[in-house]
Design a protein around this motif. Sequence first.
Motif, PDB file in Angstrom:
ATOM      1  N   LEU A  78      70.325  30.197  87.529  1.00  0.00           N
ATOM      2  CA  LEU A  78      71.061  30.042  88.792  1.00  0.00           C
ATOM      3  C   LEU A  78      70.258  30.600  89.959  1.00  0.00           C
ATOM      4  CD1 LEU A  78      74.613  31.125  87.565  1.00  0.00           C
ATOM      5  CD2 LEU A  78      73.774  28.792  87.914  1.00  0.00           C
ATOM      6  N   PHE A  79      69.622  31.747  89.738  1.00  0.00           N
ATOM      7  CA  PHE A  79      68.811  32.348  90.796  1.00  0.00           C
ATOM      8  C   PHE A  79      67.597  31.485  91.107  1.00  0.00           C
ATOM      9  CE2 PHE A  79      65.654  35.239  92.542  1.00  0.00           C
ATOM     10  CZ  PHE A  79      66.398  35.961  93.461  1.00  0.00           C
ATOM     11  N   PHE A  80      66.983  30.909  90.074  1.00  0.00           N
ATOM     12  CA  PHE A  80      65.810  30.053  90.280  1.00  0.00           C
ATOM     13  C   PHE A  80      66.165  28.836  91.126  1.00  0.00           C
ATOM     14  CE2 PHE A  80      63.168  26.449  89.124  1.00  0.00           C
ATOM     15  CZ  PHE A  80      61.892  26.957  89.235  1.00  0.00           C
ATOM     16  N   ASP A  81      67.310  28.217  90.881  1.00  0.00           N
ATOM     17  CA  ASP A  81      67.702  27.037  91.646  1.00  0.00           C
ATOM     18  C   ASP A  81      67.918  27.357  93.116  1.00  0.00           C
ATOM     19  OD1 ASP A  81      67.577  25.442  89.416  1.00  0.00           O
ATOM     20  OD2 ASP A  81      69.711  25.645  88.935  1.00  0.00           O
ATOM     21  N   ARG A  82      68.304  28.582  93.417  1.00  0.00           N
ATOM     22  CA  ARG A  82      68.567  28.958  94.809  1.00  0.00           C
ATOM     23  C   ARG A  82      67.327  29.504  95.512  1.00  0.00           C
ATOM     24  NH1 ARG A  82      73.790  29.620  96.626  1.00  0.00           N
ATOM     25  NH2 ARG A  82      75.450  29.148  95.139  1.00  0.00           N
ATOM     26  N   ARG A  83      66.509  30.278  94.799  1.00  0.00           N
ATOM     27  CA  ARG A  83      65.416  31.006  95.449  1.00  0.00           C
ATOM     28  C   ARG A  83      64.023  30.557  95.041  1.00  0.00           C
ATOM     29  NH1 ARG A  83      67.717  33.110  99.850  1.00  0.00           N
ATOM     30  NH2 ARG A  83      69.661  34.185  99.337  1.00  0.00           N
ATOM     31  N   ALA A  85      60.638  29.865  92.234  1.00  0.00           N
ATOM     32  CA  ALA A  85      59.843  30.604  91.254  1.00  0.00           C
ATOM     33  C   ALA A  85      59.351  31.967  91.750  1.00  0.00           C
ATOM     34  CB  ALA A  85      58.660  29.747  90.801  1.00  0.00           C
ATOM     35  N   PRO A  86      58.820  32.101  92.983  1.00  0.00           N
ATOM     36  CA  PRO A  86      58.295  33.414  93.390  1.00  0.00           C
ATOM     37  C   PRO A  86      59.343  34.523  93.347  1.00  0.00           C
ATOM     38  CG  PRO A  86      57.510  31.701  94.880  1.00  0.00           C
ATOM     39  CD  PRO A  86      58.543  31.057  94.006  1.00  0.00           C
ATOM     40  N   ALA A  87      60.526  34.258  93.882  1.00  0.00           N
ATOM     41  CA  ALA A  87      61.574  35.279  93.873  1.00  0.00           C
ATOM     42  C   ALA A  87      62.028  35.587  92.455  1.00  0.00           C
ATOM     43  CB  ALA A  87      62.763  34.822  94.723  1.00  0.00           C
ATOM     44  N   THR A  88      62.083  34.568  91.604  1.00  0.00           N
ATOM     45  CA  THR A  88      62.482  34.793  90.217  1.00  0.00           C
ATOM     46  C   THR A  88      61.454  35.651  89.491  1.00  0.00           C
ATOM     47  OG1 THR A  88      63.539  32.611  90.229  1.00  0.00           O
ATOM     48  CG2 THR A  88      63.205  33.642  88.093  1.00  0.00           C
ATOM     49  N   LEU A  89      60.168  35.424  89.758  1.00  0.00           N
ATOM     50  CA  LEU A  89      59.130  36.259  89.150  1.00  0.00           C
ATOM     51  C   LEU A  89      59.223  37.702  89.619  1.00  0.00           C
ATOM     52  CD1 LEU A  89      56.049  33.858  89.326  1.00  0.00           C
ATOM     53  CD2 LEU A  89      57.237  34.609  87.272  1.00  0.00           C
ATOM     54  N   VAL A  90      59.508  37.897  90.898  1.00  0.00           N
ATOM     55  CA  VAL A  90      59.648  39.271  91.418  1.00  0.00           C
ATOM     56  C   VAL A  90      60.805  39.980  90.724  1.00  0.00           C
ATOM     57  CG1 VAL A  90      60.245  40.618  93.458  1.00  0.00           C
ATOM     58  CG2 VAL A  90      58.597  38.758  93.649  1.00  0.00           C
ATOM     59  N   GLY A  91      61.916  39.276  90.550  1.00  0.00           N
ATOM     60  CA  GLY A  91      63.041  39.866  89.831  1.00  0.00           C
ATOM     61  C   GLY A  91      62.673  40.211  88.401  1.00  0.00           C
ATOM     62  N   GLY A 134      64.692  43.163  78.479  1.00  0.00           N
ATOM     63  CA  GLY A 134      65.028  41.858  77.926  1.00  0.00           C
ATOM     64  C   GLY A 134      65.474  40.888  79.011  1.00  0.00           C
ATOM     65  N   PHE A 135      66.230  41.400  79.969  1.00  0.00           N
ATOM     66  CA  PHE A 135      66.689  40.587  81.098  1.00  0.00           C
ATOM     67  C   PHE A 135      65.501  40.114  81.933  1.00  0.00           C
ATOM     68  CE2 PHE A 135      69.244  40.328  85.189  1.00  0.00           C
ATOM     69  CZ  PHE A 135      69.951  39.204  84.793  1.00  0.00           C
ATOM     70  N   GLY A 136      64.550  41.019  82.193  1.00  0.00           N
ATOM     71  CA  GLY A 136      63.372  40.649  82.961  1.00  0.00           C
ATOM     72  C   GLY A 136      62.513  39.616  82.255  1.00  0.00           C
ATOM     73  N   ALA A 137      62.387  39.730  80.934  1.00  0.00           N
ATOM     74  CA  ALA A 137      61.619  38.738  80.182  1.00  0.00           C
ATOM     75  C   ALA A 137      62.250  37.351  80.307  1.00  0.00           C
ATOM     76  CB  ALA A 137      61.531  39.149  78.714  1.00  0.00           C
ATOM     77  N   GLY A 138      63.580  37.294  80.312  1.00  0.00           N
ATOM     78  CA  GLY A 138      64.257  36.015  80.499  1.00  0.00           C
ATOM     79  C   GLY A 138      63.985  35.407  81.860  1.00  0.00           C
ATOM     80  N   TRP A 139      63.910  36.231  82.888  1.00  0.00           N
ATOM     81  CA  TRP A 139      63.620  35.727  84.238  1.00  0.00           C
ATOM     82  C   TRP A 139      62.202  35.169  84.321  1.00  0.00           C
ATOM     83  CZ3 TRP A 139      66.186  37.137  89.275  1.00  0.00           C
ATOM     84  CH2 TRP A 139      67.547  37.361  89.094  1.00  0.00           C
ATOM     85  N   LEU A 140      61.248  35.869  83.725  1.00  0.00           N
ATOM     86  CA  LEU A 140      59.874  35.347  83.712  1.00  0.00           C
ATOM     87  C   LEU A 140      59.809  34.014  82.974  1.00  0.00           C
ATOM     88  CD1 LEU A 140      57.833  38.604  82.922  1.00  0.00           C
ATOM     89  CD2 LEU A 140      58.239  37.572  85.153  1.00  0.00           C
ATOM     90  N   ASP A 141      60.510  33.935  81.868  1.00  0.00           N
ATOM     91  CA  ASP A 141      60.497  32.717  81.060  1.00  0.00           C
ATOM     92  C   ASP A 141      61.081  31.536  81.831  1.00  0.00           C
ATOM     93  OD1 ASP A 141      60.011  31.338  78.594  1.00  0.00           O
ATOM     94  OD2 ASP A 141      62.151  31.414  78.186  1.00  0.00           O
ATOM     95  N   VAL A 142      62.178  31.760  82.515  1.00  0.00           N
ATOM     96  CA  VAL A 142      62.810  30.681  83.291  1.00  0.00           C
ATOM     97  C   VAL A 142      61.892  30.193  84.398  1.00  0.00           C
ATOM     98  CG1 VAL A 142      64.659  30.199  84.945  1.00  0.00           C
ATOM     99  CG2 VAL A 142      65.195  31.291  82.773  1.00  0.00           C
ATOM    100  N   ALA A 143      61.229  31.109  85.092  1.00  0.00           N
ATOM    101  CA  ALA A 143      60.350  30.724  86.206  1.00  0.00           C
ATOM    102  C   ALA A 143      59.197  29.847  85.740  1.00  0.00           C
ATOM    103  CB  ALA A 143      59.820  31.976  86.911  1.00  0.00           C
ATOM    104  N   VAL A 144      58.551  30.225  84.640  1.00  0.00           N
ATOM    105  CA  VAL A 144      57.371  29.479  84.207  1.00  0.00           C
ATOM    106  C   VAL A 144      57.753  28.162  83.530  1.00  0.00           C
ATOM    107  CG1 VAL A 144      55.973  31.554  84.017  1.00  0.00           C
ATOM    108  CG2 VAL A 144      57.241  30.768  82.019  1.00  0.00           C
ATOM    109  N   ILE A 145      58.845  28.152  82.766  1.00  0.00           N
ATOM    110  CA  ILE A 145      59.261  26.917  82.089  1.00  0.00           C
ATOM    111  C   ILE A 145      59.696  25.874  83.116  1.00  0.00           C
ATOM    112  CG2 ILE A 145      61.114  25.921  80.707  1.00  0.00           C
ATOM    113  CD1 ILE A 145      59.053  26.982  78.936  1.00  0.00           C
ATOM    114  N   SER A 146      60.530  26.273  84.065  1.00  0.00           N
ATOM    115  CA  SER A 146      61.049  25.324  85.044  1.00  0.00           C
ATOM    116  C   SER A 146      59.937  24.740  85.902  1.00  0.00           C
ATOM    117  CB  SER A 146      62.099  26.012  85.927  1.00  0.00           C
ATOM    118  OG  SER A 146      63.159  26.533  85.145  1.00  0.00           O
ATOM    119  N   THR A 147      59.010  25.571  86.333  1.00  0.00           N
ATOM    120  CA  THR A 147      57.908  25.087  87.168  1.00  0.00           C
ATOM    121  C   THR A 147      56.981  24.165  86.387  1.00  0.00           C
ATOM    122  OG1 THR A 147      58.005  27.160  88.428  1.00  0.00           O
ATOM    123  CG2 THR A 147      56.051  25.801  88.703  1.00  0.00           C
TER     124      THR A 147
END
Length: 346
Positions: A78-83, A85-91, A134-147
């Motif tokens: 949800l965060f990736f769709d709004r902000r 990849a860069p913001a998702t990676l920072v998170g 674990g939460f941060g690893a999920g955010w990194l994964d979402v950013a790279v997969i989606s892009t």
Amino acid sequence: YQRRVREPRTRIMEPVQSKWMALLAAMFISMIAGSVYSFGIYSPSLKSRTDGVGYTQVQVQWIAFASNLGNYIPLAGLFFDRRGAPATLVGGITFIFSGYFILWLIANNCHYGTCYLGLDSAFGLGFIACFLWGFGAGWLDVAVISTSVHNFSEHRGTVISLVKSMYGLGSGIMTQIYFGFISPNQISFILFLAFFCAAMPVLFGWLIKPVRTPASGSEAGILRTGLYAVVVVALYVLVVSVIRADKGSFSDTANIVIALVLCAYLAFLWLLVPYALKKSGPTHSDLPLMSTSTLAACLLYTSDAADEEDSVDLGGRRIIKKKKNVNDKEKSTRKKVQRHKKRIRH
């Protein structure tokens, strides 16, 4: 005119290169996110505390569950769709560093954060720490997969296989690094994960960006070559792990050599891609359809002819339609006939 068209060529190459560099960076960042499966390496340090406050086996299992819980909570998408990849990676960087660093404090018998967070036990703090990384690893994964899926929309399956394979191999690669350079200090390994997992996305995260270029026929072959390169890493880690489990352990020198060979191979892959791109350059099908500067040059070149409201060919020459000439002749003939009839009447 020729100079104006050729000038943007270097700028045209940048999206093509960044498309492949973004995929390579995504694979390395996904490897970092896969460190969630390295918990078994340092979990004994959480039970062998010297102050009598060590976790029980049940508590360690609950802490491991916290990391999985954080990894699969679907807020990153949800965060990736709004902000983006860069913001998702920072998170992701913030969460994963905070979690590992707090866990390192706990493993070092440093409970300074307990009073600030209002927790009564180190177990609660450990649960939150593992949830965070674990939460941060999920955010990194979402950013790279989606892009990556966005950049290679016609090869989604292959691209996901590449990135997720590195996610799965992350713990195996971290294990070889641990035995080669850090073993047997498990607590130092937690601190290494905190800084290493934050530093890699910082170094390579700027490459993770959406790039719109048409797919070329060579993409499938290049991606298959990437899969073969990942298979080599998987076989290497598998063989080393099986031999280590059978023998019990390697010598310190052997562990260092094993880790160095693996790191050298990964560095070789990182350096090979930009070299190959620079050497070959983009093919015609790899290039974007047209750059804005080239389009502007073509429009300026044909603007004089376009002002005539006639159709224009690629060379800028006017094309006078035959149909228009015929109509003009017919009109002039009719006028002459009408004038002749008026004279006869008079």
